[in-house]
Design a protein around this motif. Structure first.
Motif, PDB file in Angstrom:
ATOM      1  N   ALA A  50      70.374  28.103  63.896  1.00 47.63           N
ATOM      2  CA  ALA A  50      70.711  29.509  64.126  1.00 47.63           C
ATOM      3  C   ALA A  50      69.639  30.390  63.515  1.00 47.63           C
ATOM      4  O   ALA A  50      69.228  30.197  62.378  1.00 47.63           O
ATOM      5  N   VAL A  51      69.186  31.379  64.285  1.00 46.22           N
ATOM      6  CA  VAL A  51      68.101  32.269  63.865  1.00 46.22           C
ATOM      7  C   VAL A  51      68.559  33.710  64.052  1.00 46.22           C
ATOM      8  O   VAL A  51      69.231  34.036  65.043  1.00 46.22           O
ATOM      9  N   THR A  52      68.192  34.575  63.118  1.00 42.66           N
ATOM     10  CA  THR A  52      68.491  36.005  63.237  1.00 42.66           C
ATOM     11  C   THR A  52      67.185  36.785  63.248  1.00 42.66           C
ATOM     12  O   THR A  52      66.330  36.597  62.381  1.00 42.66           O
ATOM     13  N   ILE A  53      67.042  37.655  64.237  1.00 46.70           N
ATOM     14  CA  ILE A  53      65.819  38.447  64.420  1.00 46.70           C
ATOM     15  C   ILE A  53      66.158  39.923  64.316  1.00 46.70           C
ATOM     16  O   ILE A  53      67.097  40.401  64.966  1.00 46.70           O
ATOM     17  N   GLY A  54      65.402  40.639  63.513  1.00 47.99           N
ATOM     18  CA  GLY A  54      65.597  42.070  63.363  1.00 47.99           C
ATOM     19  C   GLY A  54      64.754  42.838  64.363  1.00 47.99           C
ATOM     20  O   GLY A  54      63.561  42.585  64.511  1.00 47.99           O
ATOM     21  N   VAL A  55      65.380  43.772  65.067  1.00 49.33           N
ATOM     22  CA  VAL A  55      64.710  44.610  66.060  1.00 49.33           C
ATOM     23  C   VAL A  55      65.255  46.034  65.972  1.00 49.33           C
ATOM     24  O   VAL A  55      66.367  46.243  65.504  1.00 49.33           O
ATOM     25  N   PRO A  56      64.478  47.027  66.420  1.00 47.96           N
ATOM     26  CA  PRO A  56      64.960  48.415  66.399  1.00 47.96           C
ATOM     27  C   PRO A  56      65.646  48.789  67.713  1.00 47.96           C
ATOM     28  O   PRO A  56      65.704  47.990  68.647  1.00 47.96           O
ATOM     29  N   ALA A 239      68.427  50.787  62.259  1.00 45.64           N
ATOM     30  CA  ALA A 239      68.158  52.194  62.561  1.00 45.64           C
ATOM     31  C   ALA A 239      66.746  52.601  62.188  1.00 45.64           C
ATOM     32  O   ALA A 239      66.190  53.545  62.745  1.00 45.64           O
ATOM     33  N   ASP A 240      66.145  51.913  61.215  1.00 46.23           N
ATOM     34  CA  ASP A 240      64.789  52.257  60.787  1.00 46.23           C
ATOM     35  C   ASP A 240      64.063  51.002  60.333  1.00 46.23           C
ATOM     36  O   ASP A 240      64.676  49.971  60.022  1.00 46.23           O
ATOM     37  N   GLU A 241      62.744  51.115  60.270  1.00 47.55           N
ATOM     38  CA  GLU A 241      61.917  49.960  59.938  1.00 47.55           C
ATOM     39  C   GLU A 241      62.108  49.524  58.486  1.00 47.55           C
ATOM     40  O   GLU A 241      62.096  48.324  58.193  1.00 47.55           O
ATOM     41  N   SER A 242      62.290  50.466  57.593  1.00 53.47           N
ATOM     42  CA  SER A 242      62.396  50.122  56.178  1.00 53.47           C
ATOM     43  C   SER A 242      63.612  49.247  55.902  1.00 53.47           C
ATOM     44  O   SER A 242      63.541  48.291  55.118  1.00 53.47           O
ATOM     45  N   SER A 243      64.749  49.547  56.517  1.00 53.06           N
ATOM     46  CA  SER A 243      65.945  48.728  56.313  1.00 53.06           C
ATOM     47  C   SER A 243      65.771  47.346  56.945  1.00 53.06           C
ATOM     48  O   SER A 243      66.276  46.344  56.419  1.00 53.06           O
ATOM     49  N   MET A 244      65.044  47.280  58.048  1.00 55.15           N
ATOM     50  CA  MET A 244      64.780  45.992  58.673  1.00 55.15           C
ATOM     51  C   MET A 244      63.894  45.129  57.782  1.00 55.15           C
ATOM     52  O   MET A 244      64.139  43.925  57.610  1.00 55.15           O
ATOM     53  N   VAL A 245      62.879  45.746  57.189  1.00 56.91           N
ATOM     54  CA  VAL A 245      61.980  45.012  56.290  1.00 56.91           C
ATOM     55  C   VAL A 245      62.726  44.548  55.046  1.00 56.91           C
ATOM     56  O   VAL A 245      62.519  43.426  54.564  1.00 56.91           O
ATOM     57  N   ALA A 247      65.843  43.755  54.850  1.00 57.01           N
ATOM     58  CA  ALA A 247      66.667  42.614  55.252  1.00 57.01           C
ATOM     59  C   ALA A 247      65.826  41.349  55.386  1.00 57.01           C
ATOM     60  O   ALA A 247      66.276  40.251  55.049  1.00 57.01           O
ATOM     61  N   LEU A 248      64.588  41.488  55.847  1.00 54.78           N
ATOM     62  CA  LEU A 248      63.693  40.337  55.959  1.00 54.78           C
ATOM     63  C   LEU A 248      63.349  39.790  54.579  1.00 54.78           C
ATOM     64  O   LEU A 248      63.381  38.579  54.348  1.00 54.78           O
ATOM     65  N   ARG A 249      63.029  40.679  53.676  1.00 55.57           N
ATOM     66  CA  ARG A 249      62.660  40.259  52.314  1.00 55.57           C
ATOM     67  C   ARG A 249      63.841  39.628  51.580  1.00 55.57           C
ATOM     68  O   ARG A 249      63.663  38.737  50.741  1.00 55.57           O
ATOM     69  N   ASN A 250      65.044  40.079  51.905  1.00 58.47           N
ATOM     70  CA  ASN A 250      66.235  39.540  51.260  1.00 58.47           C
ATOM     71  C   ASN A 250      66.714  38.240  51.903  1.00 58.47           C
ATOM     72  O   ASN A 250      67.684  37.635  51.434  1.00 58.47           O
ATOM     73  N   GLY A 251      66.066  37.829  52.978  1.00 54.71           N
ATOM     74  CA  GLY A 251      66.471  36.602  53.652  1.00 54.71           C
ATOM     75  C   GLY A 251      67.658  36.764  54.578  1.00 54.71           C
ATOM     76  O   GLY A 251      68.215  35.775  55.058  1.00 54.71           O
ATOM     77  N   GLU A 252      68.068  38.019  54.864  1.00 56.50           N
ATOM     78  CA  GLU A 252      69.191  38.254  55.773  1.00 56.50           C
ATOM     79  C   GLU A 252      68.795  37.998  57.222  1.00 56.50           C
ATOM     80  O   GLU A 252      69.639  37.681  58.061  1.00 56.50           O
ATOM     81  N   ILE A 253      67.525  38.167  57.539  1.00 61.49           N
ATOM     82  CA  ILE A 253      67.010  37.887  58.873  1.00 61.49           C
ATOM     83  C   ILE A 253      65.788  36.989  58.744  1.00 61.49           C
ATOM     84  O   ILE A 253      65.164  36.919  57.676  1.00 61.49           O
ATOM     85  N   ASP A 254      65.458  36.302  59.824  1.00 57.95           N
ATOM     86  CA  ASP A 254      64.348  35.351  59.807  1.00 57.95           C
ATOM     87  C   ASP A 254      63.057  35.934  60.353  1.00 57.95           C
ATOM     88  O   ASP A 254      61.975  35.398  60.099  1.00 57.95           O
ATOM     89  N   MET A 255      63.151  37.021  61.109  1.00 61.23           N
ATOM     90  CA  MET A 255      61.960  37.627  61.695  1.00 61.23           C
ATOM     91  C   MET A 255      62.228  39.099  61.971  1.00 61.23           C
ATOM     92  O   MET A 255      63.380  39.494  62.208  1.00 61.23           O
ATOM     93  N   ALA A 256      61.169  39.915  61.929  1.00 64.41           N
ATOM     94  CA  ALA A 256      61.284  41.341  62.219  1.00 64.41           C
ATOM     95  C   ALA A 256      60.156  41.740  63.150  1.00 64.41           C
ATOM     96  O   ALA A 256      58.997  41.372  62.930  1.00 64.41           O
ATOM     97  N   LEU A 257      60.496  42.534  64.192  1.00 63.90           N
ATOM     98  CA  LEU A 257      59.472  42.952  65.156  1.00 63.90           C
ATOM     99  C   LEU A 257      60.007  44.079  66.033  1.00 63.90           C
ATOM    100  O   LEU A 257      61.222  44.244  66.124  1.00 63.90           O
ATOM    101  N   PRO A 258      59.102  44.824  66.714  1.00 63.95           N
ATOM    102  CA  PRO A 258      57.677  44.921  66.381  1.00 63.95           C
ATOM    103  C   PRO A 258      57.510  45.852  65.197  1.00 63.95           C
ATOM    104  O   PRO A 258      58.283  46.797  65.011  1.00 63.95           O
ATOM    105  N   LEU A 259      56.500  45.609  64.395  1.00 62.01           N
ATOM    106  CA  LEU A 259      56.279  46.383  63.183  1.00 62.01           C
ATOM    107  C   LEU A 259      55.110  47.342  63.359  1.00 62.01           C
ATOM    108  O   LEU A 259      54.207  47.101  64.164  1.00 62.01           O
ATOM    109  N   SER A 260      55.109  48.406  62.575  1.00 57.21           N
ATOM    110  CA  SER A 260      53.956  49.300  62.536  1.00 57.21           C
ATOM    111  C   SER A 260      52.818  48.602  61.812  1.00 57.21           C
ATOM    112  O   SER A 260      53.028  47.653  61.043  1.00 57.21           O
ATOM    113  N   ALA A 261      51.608  49.071  62.043  1.00 60.60           N
ATOM    114  CA  ALA A 261      50.437  48.465  61.398  1.00 60.60           C
ATOM    115  C   ALA A 261      50.523  48.592  59.885  1.00 60.60           C
ATOM    116  O   ALA A 261      50.171  47.655  59.155  1.00 60.60           O
ATOM    117  N   ALA A 262      51.003  49.739  59.395  1.00 61.20           N
ATOM    118  CA  ALA A 262      51.087  49.952  57.948  1.00 61.20           C
ATOM    119  C   ALA A 262      52.075  48.982  57.305  1.00 61.20           C
ATOM    120  O   ALA A 262      51.812  48.408  56.239  1.00 61.20           O
TER     121      ALA A 262
END
Length: 510
Positions: A50-56, A239-245, A247-262
């Motif tokens: 099972a995989v969880t992917i974060g998207v906006p 709702a926003d990129e910061s909350s998605m990131v 969640a990625l750092r906390n291990g709640e999701i396995d991938m996040a995309l698409p991301l801004s360059a910064a």
């Protein structure tokens, strides 16, 4: 003695009952770990499959027929709903539900041969009659993307494995159209609420749709092709990129995309994550105003600007830049040709061309109007142009104020990131942002769009792009990147065009 025997028997009975209960609990736990789908709709329980992917940008429905939200296409196209033709990661055409197709010499008849053993996720067989019905429904009900089927005259199925499409006039983009929403094949016998349910022939089915929250996809047990690497993939919306990131750092999701360059740059410094880049269909363009009352209506002035702007330096300085462009067609688009050599950076040449006009001709300087996000890039470009003796007045405006200036045509230069693989078409449209009106370019584009086959179509696009670039209709700076961040254990994910399409079949946790 009798009392002791009774006590011993009671203790033994309790032991057996407790042992049996423990065995049942162990069995249930093992089953749950082995298959996280024992309990329907429990998408928060994960296993190694099972995989969880974060998207906006959460969609409000999943009706891919009538809702034009790109998030629906990103989630479902190719994963739940399959198309007659598909696209590879380099945006080239490949077999889909049709394993091959042939085009008549006059470009009016397409013959598609279907794959063997096709089935919908409900077990129903998929054959040529479903293709015919789906195309008819798309046109009659005006599904999203059906406007690209305007040339369609007749659809027939001479046998269960063959579909013939007859056009009223050649359309070399038909195969690409059928790799999008217009090419989805639906089950005529399906009776579902398409806003909340889905029924296709792809490797996944929608097991749960939580509006504004997530879409849970499960492996399709009836899939005709190779089973997906993961039994469940959940697309979780933020709702926003910061909350998605976070969640990625906390291990709640396995991938996040698409991301801004910064954000991608920041995450690349985190040793616990992997950051990958790919190609986007997007392009960042320095758009010229070709109106008669703009100095850039003169091709010599436009050419001067192109010599003065150092696109190589700009491309190297922009975190979202993939490669330098020299024309309106990008590296993933049909008809691409490297045109960067037409206007190599040459300050002396640019200054010589611009000197013809004299300083009084510029007034207060070229009106360089941009949105605030482009302020730094605009300043860099302005300084390059000014080295050739051409004054530039940069105005970075809020979105509403910017749009007012653009709509009133009170600008000479602006910056835009154009999305899509058909952005070149605007240079054949006099009513577009640039309002470029060259008749030769328009005729070349029309000829390309009327080509009887893909080879002549792409040759025609190359000729059109070269004409537009040589005449300096605008200055195409660079193609854009896509950015993906993932846990190191995740593999099999795509990187190209993930801002539009997201193939999920090969994604797995190792």
């Amino acid at each position: 003695m009798r009392t002791q025997r009774n006590d011993a028997w009671k203790r033994w009975a309790v032991f057996v009952a407790v042992a049996a209960a423990l065995c049942m609990l162990l069995w249930a736990g093992w089953t749950l770990l082995k298959d996280s789908h024992v309990i329907d709709h429990v998408s928060s329980i994960q296993s190694d499959t099972a995989v969880t992917i974060g998207v906006p940008d959460a969609p409000s429905s999943i009706d891919i027929r009538t809702d034009d939200n790109p998030a629906i296409e990103q989630a479902l196209l190719g994963n739940v709903y399959e198309t007659l033709v598909s696209r590879n990661q380099d945006n080239s055409l490949a077999a889909g539900l049709a394993k091959q197709w042939d085009v008549s010499e006059d470009g009016l008849t397409y013959t598609f041969t279907l794959q063997s053993g096709l089935r919908f996720s409900n077990g129903h067989a998929l054959d040529s009659s479903d293709v015919v019905w789906s195309l008819q429904q798309a046109v009659q009900q005006q599904y999203v993307g059906s406007e690209a089927l305007d040339h369609l005259a007749e659809v027939a199925n001479p046998d269960k494995d063959t579909v013939t499409i007859t056009l009223s006039s050649p359309d070399p983009t038909l195969s690409r159209t059928l790799a999008g929403r217009a090419g989805i094949v639906y089950d005529e016998d399906a009776s579902i609420d398409y806003a909340r349910q889905a029924l296709g022939s792809g490797p996944f089915t929608v097991s749960e749709f939580r509006q504004g929250v997530s879409i849970a996809l499960r492996g399709n047990d009836s899939y005709w092709g190779q089973a997906p690497a993961s039994s469940q993939i959940t697309l979780r919306y933020f709702a926003d990129e910061s909350s998605m990131v976070e969640a990625l750092r906390n291990g709640e999701i396995d991938m996040a995309l698409p991301l801004s360059a910064a954000t991608a740059q920041s995450l690349s410094e985190d040793p616990t994550l992997m950051v990958a880049t790919g190609e986007s269909l997007n392009k960042t363009t320095l758009v010229f105003n070709n109106d008669a009352d703009s100095i850039l209506s003169d091709s010599q002035m436009r050419q001067a600007i192109r010599y003065l702007v150092d696109t190589a330096v700009i491309t190297q300085s922009q975190a979202d830049a993939s490669q330098e462009l020299g024309g309106p067609i990008g590296p993933l688009d049909p008809g691409y040709e490297d045109l960067t050599g037409l206007f190599p950076h040459d300050t002396d040449q640019g200054a010589a061309l611009a000197s013809y006009f004299g300083t009084s001709y510029y007034g207060g300087g070229l009106r360089f109007v941009v949105q605030q996000e482009y302020a730094t890039l605009a300043t860099t470009i302005a300084s390059q142009i000014e080295q050739g003796g051409v004054p530039v007045n940069v105005e970075a405006l809020a979105e509403n104020d910017y749009q007012v200036r653009i709509d009133s045509r009170q600008f000479d230069l602006t910056l835009r990131t154009e999305d899509g693989d058909d952005s070149a078409a605007q240079y054949a449209d006099p009513q577009s942002l640039s309002q470029y009106t060259d008749s030769q370019a328009q005729d070349q584009y029309k000829a390309a769009m009327a080509a009887p086959n893909d080879e002549e179509y792409q040759d025609g696009l190359r000729a059109f792009a070269r004409t537009v670039s040589q005449d300096a209709a605008s200055d195409w700076l660079y193609s854009c990147r896509t950015f993906v961040a993932a846990q190191p254990r995740l593999s099999g994910y795509a990187t190209n065009m993930v801002d539009r399409w997201l193939p999920l079949s090969d994604i797995a946790l190792s």
